[in-house]
Design a protein around this motif. Structure first.
Motif, PDB file in Angstrom:
ATOM      1  N   THR A   1     -48.399 -19.212 -81.869  1.00 41.16           N
ATOM      2  CA  THR A   1     -48.894 -17.867 -82.111  1.00 41.16           C
ATOM      3  C   THR A   1     -49.985 -17.550 -81.107  1.00 41.16           C
ATOM      4  O   THR A   1     -51.023 -18.205 -81.077  1.00 41.16           O
ATOM      5  CB  THR A   1     -49.461 -17.750 -83.536  1.00 41.16           C
ATOM      6  OG1 THR A   1     -48.457 -18.093 -84.456  1.00 41.16           O
ATOM      7  CG2 THR A   1     -49.936 -16.358 -83.817  1.00 41.16           C
ATOM      8  N   TRP A   2     -49.772 -16.536 -80.277  1.00 40.98           N
ATOM      9  CA  TRP A   2     -50.784 -16.091 -79.329  1.00 40.98           C
ATOM     10  C   TRP A   2     -51.480 -14.830 -79.825  1.00 40.98           C
ATOM     11  O   TRP A   2     -52.608 -14.547 -79.455  1.00 40.98           O
ATOM     12  CB  TRP A   2     -50.144 -15.810 -77.968  1.00 40.98           C
ATOM     13  CG  TRP A   2     -49.697 -17.063 -77.289  1.00 40.98           C
ATOM     14  CD1 TRP A   2     -48.425 -17.526 -77.215  1.00 40.98           C
ATOM     15  CD2 TRP A   2     -50.506 -18.023 -76.608  1.00 40.98           C
ATOM     16  NE1 TRP A   2     -48.386 -18.711 -76.534  1.00 40.98           N
ATOM     17  CE2 TRP A   2     -49.654 -19.036 -76.144  1.00 40.98           C
ATOM     18  CE3 TRP A   2     -51.855 -18.118 -76.345  1.00 40.98           C
ATOM     19  CZ2 TRP A   2     -50.116 -20.131 -75.426  1.00 40.98           C
ATOM     20  CZ3 TRP A   2     -52.329 -19.207 -75.631  1.00 40.98           C
ATOM     21  CH2 TRP A   2     -51.456 -20.197 -75.178  1.00 40.98           C
ATOM     22  N   ASN A   3     -50.821 -14.041 -80.652  1.00 40.36           N
ATOM     23  CA  ASN A   3     -51.382 -12.800 -81.168  1.00 40.36           C
ATOM     24  C   ASN A   3     -51.360 -12.865 -82.692  1.00 40.36           C
ATOM     25  O   ASN A   3     -50.354 -12.543 -83.316  1.00 40.36           O
ATOM     26  CB  ASN A   3     -50.573 -11.613 -80.646  1.00 40.36           C
ATOM     27  CG  ASN A   3     -51.198 -10.293 -80.994  1.00 40.36           C
ATOM     28  OD1 ASN A   3     -52.226 -10.232 -81.656  1.00 40.36           O
ATOM     29  ND2 ASN A   3     -50.574  -9.225 -80.545  1.00 40.36           N
ATOM     30  N   LYS A   4     -52.460 -13.251 -83.290  1.00 45.52           N
ATOM     31  CA  LYS A   4     -52.493 -13.448 -84.741  1.00 45.52           C
ATOM     32  C   LYS A   4     -52.642 -12.155 -85.526  1.00 45.52           C
ATOM     33  O   LYS A   4     -52.405 -12.139 -86.726  1.00 45.52           O
ATOM     34  CB  LYS A   4     -53.625 -14.405 -85.101  1.00 45.52           C
ATOM     35  CG  LYS A   4     -53.371 -15.801 -84.614  1.00 45.52           C
ATOM     36  CD  LYS A   4     -54.421 -16.748 -85.104  1.00 45.52           C
ATOM     37  CE  LYS A   4     -54.089 -18.138 -84.588  1.00 45.52           C
ATOM     38  NZ  LYS A   4     -54.919 -19.155 -85.172  1.00 45.52           N
ATOM     39  N   THR A   5     -53.021 -11.070 -84.884  1.00 45.78           N
ATOM     40  CA  THR A   5     -53.197  -9.825 -85.634  1.00 45.78           C
ATOM     41  C   THR A   5     -51.867  -9.124 -85.876  1.00 45.78           C
ATOM     42  O   THR A   5     -51.639  -8.578 -86.954  1.00 45.78           O
ATOM     43  CB  THR A   5     -54.147  -8.878 -84.880  1.00 45.78           C
ATOM     44  OG1 THR A   5     -53.629  -8.639 -83.572  1.00 45.78           O
ATOM     45  CG2 THR A   5     -55.535  -9.485 -84.767  1.00 45.78           C
ATOM     46  N   ASN A   6     -50.966  -9.118 -84.898  1.00 48.93           N
ATOM     47  CA  ASN A   6     -49.692  -8.409 -85.054  1.00 48.93           C
ATOM     48  C   ASN A   6     -48.607  -9.274 -85.681  1.00 48.93           C
ATOM     49  O   ASN A   6     -47.762  -8.770 -86.405  1.00 48.93           O
ATOM     50  CB  ASN A   6     -49.200  -7.892 -83.697  1.00 48.93           C
ATOM     51  CG  ASN A   6     -50.085  -6.800 -83.155  1.00 48.93           C
ATOM     52  OD1 ASN A   6     -50.747  -6.103 -83.914  1.00 48.93           O
ATOM     53  ND2 ASN A   6     -50.118  -6.656 -81.848  1.00 48.93           N
ATOM     54  N   ASN A   7     -48.608 -10.553 -85.393  1.00 46.77           N
ATOM     55  CA  ASN A   7     -47.540 -11.426 -85.877  1.00 46.77           C
ATOM     56  C   ASN A   7     -48.124 -12.805 -86.189  1.00 46.77           C
ATOM     57  O   ASN A   7     -48.004 -13.724 -85.386  1.00 46.77           O
ATOM     58  CB  ASN A   7     -46.435 -11.522 -84.821  1.00 46.77           C
ATOM     59  CG  ASN A   7     -45.183 -12.149 -85.376  1.00 46.77           C
ATOM     60  OD1 ASN A   7     -45.076 -12.394 -86.564  1.00 46.77           O
ATOM     61  ND2 ASN A   7     -44.234 -12.402 -84.503  1.00 46.77           N
ATOM     62  N   PRO A   8     -48.743 -12.988 -87.364  1.00 50.52           N
ATOM     63  CA  PRO A   8     -49.405 -14.263 -87.646  1.00 50.52           C
ATOM     64  C   PRO A   8     -48.431 -15.423 -87.875  1.00 50.52           C
ATOM     65  O   PRO A   8     -48.801 -16.568 -87.689  1.00 50.52           O
ATOM     66  CB  PRO A   8     -50.221 -13.978 -88.901  1.00 50.52           C
ATOM     67  CG  PRO A   8     -49.542 -12.824 -89.539  1.00 50.52           C
ATOM     68  CD  PRO A   8     -48.927 -12.029 -88.432  1.00 50.52           C
ATOM     69  N   GLU A   9     -47.214 -15.148 -88.288  1.00 50.37           N
ATOM     70  CA  GLU A   9     -46.227 -16.210 -88.546  1.00 50.37           C
ATOM     71  C   GLU A   9     -44.908 -15.859 -87.855  1.00 50.37           C
ATOM     72  O   GLU A   9     -43.964 -15.389 -88.488  1.00 50.37           O
ATOM     73  CB  GLU A   9     -46.026 -16.385 -90.043  1.00 50.37           C
ATOM     74  CG  GLU A   9     -47.273 -16.855 -90.762  1.00 50.37           C
ATOM     75  CD  GLU A   9     -47.080 -16.963 -92.250  1.00 50.37           C
ATOM     76  OE1 GLU A   9     -46.102 -16.402 -92.777  1.00 50.37           O
ATOM     77  OE2 GLU A   9     -47.917 -17.599 -92.894  1.00 50.37           O
TER      78      GLU A   9
END
Length: 81
Positions: free
Chosen positions: A43-51
């Motif tokens: 995961t590089w972008n935890k705000t838009n796609n946490p899983e």
């Protein structure tokens, strides 16, 4: 640094294979780390796609080599989240 490598290679031509295979190994390791950084479990972008692994279909082949597994015939074994 590169200039020093070329100077050593000119003075000692027997070092050229060592420099070549060292460079090849370092390049291979860097490419493998880049491949791992783009995997479905990272995961590089935890705000838009946490899983991000929850968006993969059950037939997604995430292994580099799958010898005995036919991913097209797999059924989903868990609930949708």
């Amino acid at each position: 640094m590169i200039k020093t490598v070329f100077q050593h290679a000119k003075k000692h031509p027997g070092l050229i294979p060592q420099f070549f295979f060292t460079f090849l190994g370092m390049t291979g390791a860097a490419l493998y780390l880049i491949r791992l950084a783009k995997g479905p479990h990272v995961t590089w972008n935890k705000t838009n796609n946490p899983e991000p692994w929850n968006k993969l279909s059950p037939s997604y082949q995430y292994k580099f080599v799958a010898i005995n597994t036919d991913y097209k015939n797999l059924k989903k074994e868990g609930p949708d989240f």
